[in-house]
Design an enzyme around this catalytic site. Structure first.
Site, PDB file in Angstrom:
ATOM      1  N   THR A  18       0.485  -3.615  -4.368  1.00 31.08           N
ATOM      2  CA  THR A  18       0.468  -2.347  -5.116  1.00 31.08           C
ATOM      3  C   THR A  18      -0.946  -1.914  -5.477  1.00 31.08           C
ATOM      4  O   THR A  18      -1.260  -0.722  -5.470  1.00 31.08           O
ATOM      5  CB  THR A  18       1.313  -2.516  -6.413  1.00 31.08           C
ATOM      6  OG1 THR A  18       2.675  -2.675  -6.029  1.00 31.08           O
ATOM      7  CG2 THR A  18       1.182  -1.341  -7.346  1.00 31.08           C
ATOM      8  N   ASP A  94       4.388  -9.399  -6.391  1.00 30.03           N
ATOM      9  CA  ASP A  94       5.727  -9.970  -6.157  1.00 30.03           C
ATOM     10  C   ASP A  94       5.693 -11.458  -5.825  1.00 30.03           C
ATOM     11  O   ASP A  94       6.633 -12.188  -6.148  1.00 30.03           O
ATOM     12  CB  ASP A  94       6.422  -9.239  -4.997  1.00 30.03           C
ATOM     13  CG  ASP A  94       6.923  -7.860  -5.400  1.00 30.03           C
ATOM     14  OD1 ASP A  94       6.906  -7.552  -6.609  1.00 30.03           O
ATOM     15  OD2 ASP A  94       7.332  -7.091  -4.504  1.00 30.03           O
TER      16      ASP A  94
HETATM   17  N1  ASP Z   1       5.758  -4.776  -4.144  1.00 32.25           N
HETATM   18  C1  ASP Z   1       4.418  -5.002  -4.540  1.00 32.25           C
HETATM   19  C2  ASP Z   1       3.842  -6.168  -3.754  1.00 32.25           C
HETATM   20  O1  ASP Z   1       4.051  -7.313  -4.120  1.00 32.25           O
HETATM   21  C3  ASP Z   1       4.358  -5.268  -5.970  1.00 32.25           C
HETATM   22  C4  ASP Z   1       2.993  -5.410  -6.508  1.00 32.25           C
HETATM   23  O2  ASP Z   1       1.989  -5.498  -5.828  1.00 32.25           O
HETATM   24  O3  ASP Z   1       2.918  -5.438  -7.729  1.00 32.25           O
HETATM   25  O4  ASP Z   1       3.153  -5.908  -2.813  1.00 32.25           O
END
Ligand code: ASP
Length: 337
Positions: A18, A94
């Protein structure tokens, strides 16, 4: 003549997540590590030299063991050169609780390795990536951060990779260490360590990595009939059981777990979220003492996700039987009397 303080140097590895996401109609990993750093106010004023490595550009969910072991090898070489004071890894939150522990297991150099990410992507008001990246760089550059193993820094808190968990799907304070609390905090740009962990940290030999074992994690659930565990016998090289409470399963699962434990390492962890698995308090069929008697390996304070990372790493580096149990005793912090 005044003594010149040498500038500190940090190498940043971008893995995606993210923190590096942008786009309309659903953000995707697209920003380079250099672009992330350009967006950090105040970074230039720290006087820290930054070196940038675009290593992967993936969501945390799509990273795998091959990506992380390649990163561990690269970091190891970079630190051995002696000309960087610390490392920062930016990645998807994640899987940080798993990837940071994998890096921790293979990290033997004194310099800090700091993993960070973001919960709010760069297109949102109040994106937390720049603040987390700045805090991670300041932690990685600081001499007081040495010899702690791998650290996870978000929301101005410093956590040990071996204890940290993602505890909330959206909150910026999602990273918590339920068994220990944070090791320290960033205060006005400086890391302050308030607690120290016991020195004994399990580490493994990176050069011994030679296989990619299949290690399953099964959460035991209410009314479980053992069908899932049963099916694992055909393919798993190792198993982590996330059991009830202090390490309990329905009594009907005992024969299948006992049979599996004769062929592959089976680790008994707690699905409770914090606290240790026990060894000798309960005595009913399916209790912790019964399962340990059947040859399961006690995870202690290690949660199921970290237990799986440790078991994978041990099998991948050629450990078996007694040596697996011995490392779990140290990593699960129950061999200390
Ligand atoms: N879905 C994202 C990932 O793990 C969540 C994040 O980065 O906070 O890439």
């Amino acid at each position: 003549m005044q003594n010149q303080v040498p500038r500190r140097r940090v190498a940043v590895y971008g893995m995606g997540g993210t923190i590096a996401m942008a786009g309309v109609g659903g953000v995707v990993p697209s920003l380079s590590a250099a672009q992330l750093l350009d967006a950090v106010p105040g970074l230039a004023d720290t006087g820290i030299d930054i070196e940038v490595n675009d290593f992967r550009r993936l969501p945390g969910a799509s990273l795998g063991f091959a990506d992380l072991t390649a990163l561990a090898v690269d970091i190891d070489k970079r630190l051995a050169s002696g000309d960087v004071d610390g490392i920062v890894v930016t990645q998807g939150t994640d899987t940080i609780e798993e990837t940071s522990y994998l890096l921790d297991l293979f990290h033997t150099a004194p310099q800090p390795v700091v993993v960070t990410g973001a919960m709010r992507n760069p297109t949102l008001a109040g994106a937390d990536g720049p603040a987390n990246l700045l805090a991670a760089v300041q932690t990685a550059a600081h001499p007081g951060s040495r010899d702690h193993g791998v650290l996870v820094v978000l929301a101005d808190e410093i956590h040990a990779a071996r204890h940290v968990r993602k505890t909330h799907a959206t909150s910026g304070h999602t990273f918590q260490s339920p068994n220990t609390g944070p090791l320290g905090h960033l205060v006005e740009g400086n890391p302050h360590f308030l607690s120290r962990l016991p020195a004994a940290r399990a580490t493994l030999d990176l050069t011994a990595l030679h296989t990619d074992p299949r290690v399953a994690l099964v959460t035991v659930v209410f009314g479980d009939d053992g069908a899932l565990v049963h099916d694992l016998a055909a393919w798993a090289d190792g198993l982590v059981v996330a059991a009830f409470g202090v390490g309990h399963v329905p009594q009907g699962l005992v024969p299948v777990l006992s049979e599996l434990a004769e062929h592959i390492p089976v680790v008994l962890a707690s699905r409770a979220g914090s606290g240790p698995g026990l060894s000798s308090t309960y005595g009913f069929p399916g209790s912790e003492s019964d399962l340990l008697e059947q040859g399961l390996i006690r995870a202690g304070f290690l949660d199921p996700l970290k237990s799986r990372i440790l078991l994978w790493s041990l099998l991948a580096t050629g450990h078996d039987g007694g040596s697996i149990a011995e490392v779990f005793r140290r990593a699960g912090a129950y061999g200390q009397g």
